[in-house]
Enzyme design. Structure first.
Site, PDB file in Angstrom:
ATOM      1  N   HIS A 101     -48.385 -18.336  46.550  1.00 32.42           N
ATOM      2  CA  HIS A 101     -47.533 -19.167  45.703  1.00 32.42           C
ATOM      3  C   HIS A 101     -48.161 -19.329  44.327  1.00 32.42           C
ATOM      4  O   HIS A 101     -49.368 -19.480  44.191  1.00 32.42           O
ATOM      5  CB  HIS A 101     -47.239 -20.530  46.334  1.00 32.42           C
ATOM      6  CG  HIS A 101     -48.442 -21.307  46.761  1.00 32.42           C
ATOM      7  ND1 HIS A 101     -49.228 -20.968  47.851  1.00 32.42           N
ATOM      8  CD2 HIS A 101     -48.986 -22.435  46.254  1.00 32.42           C
ATOM      9  CE1 HIS A 101     -50.197 -21.853  47.997  1.00 32.42           C
ATOM     10  NE2 HIS A 101     -50.079 -22.749  47.021  1.00 32.42           N
ATOM     11  N   HIS A 103     -48.342 -21.536  41.007  1.00 26.04           N
ATOM     12  CA  HIS A 103     -48.118 -22.862  40.432  1.00 26.04           C
ATOM     13  C   HIS A 103     -47.705 -22.682  38.969  1.00 26.04           C
ATOM     14  O   HIS A 103     -48.346 -21.932  38.232  1.00 26.04           O
ATOM     15  CB  HIS A 103     -49.394 -23.700  40.463  1.00 26.04           C
ATOM     16  CG  HIS A 103     -49.870 -24.052  41.825  1.00 26.04           C
ATOM     17  ND1 HIS A 103     -49.619 -25.284  42.392  1.00 26.04           N
ATOM     18  CD2 HIS A 103     -50.584 -23.338  42.734  1.00 26.04           C
ATOM     19  CE1 HIS A 103     -50.176 -25.318  43.595  1.00 26.04           C
ATOM     20  NE2 HIS A 103     -50.759 -24.143  43.817  1.00 26.04           N
TER      21      HIS A 103
END
Length: 141
Positions: A101, A103
């Site tokens: 993921h 950010h």
């Protein structure tokens, strides 16, 4: 290896998320533990525990979407002055959810967020040695 993460439930619609962007490959949503207001996560819909498992084209798309989201953050009510893109790969890097993921962290002056490391100034010979090692690894990979 168990591919389950909370992100798999978010992709499948089994867990709530404040979605911001979605296409066939990636999903972006609000982080529930934001560093700053407007903090987003961009994930691939196909789970990959690490960058080594992530298809390079999909990795590129994460950053392309992150770039679009950065522009949207500046133009939205968030009205940030800057944006950090951050991806932790592995426990030592601070990865907590083992589904890659990105950010997307909006920044404003004095927001209190930032890198807290201590930069060093190694000798050029040390930099050259590591550059040669990394270059050799690229050529064998």
């Amino acid at each position: 290896m168990n591919p389950y993460t909370i992100f798999a439930d978010i992709v499948a619609g089994r867990a709530p998320a404040s979605r911001v962007y979605e296409d066939d490959d990636v999903l972006a949503f609000m982080d529930i533990r934001p560093f700053t207001p407007g903090h987003l996560l961009v994930i691939p819909k196909i789970p990959a525990r690490s960058l080594a498992e992530l298809d390079p084209a999909l990795g590129a798309k994460l950053f392309t979407v992150g770039q679009r989201l950065a522009a949207a953050l500046r133009d939205s009510e968030v009205a940030c002055d800057g944006v950090n893109l951050f991806l932790a790969d592995g426990i030592a890097a601070g990865q907590e959810v083992f589904h890659v993921h990105l950010h997307v962290i909006p920044r404003t002056a004095g927001d209190g967020f930032g890198l807290r490391g201590r930069p060093t100034s190694p000798p050029r010979a040390d930099l050259d040695y590591l550059a040669n090692s990394i270059r050799a690894a690229l050529n064998h990979g």
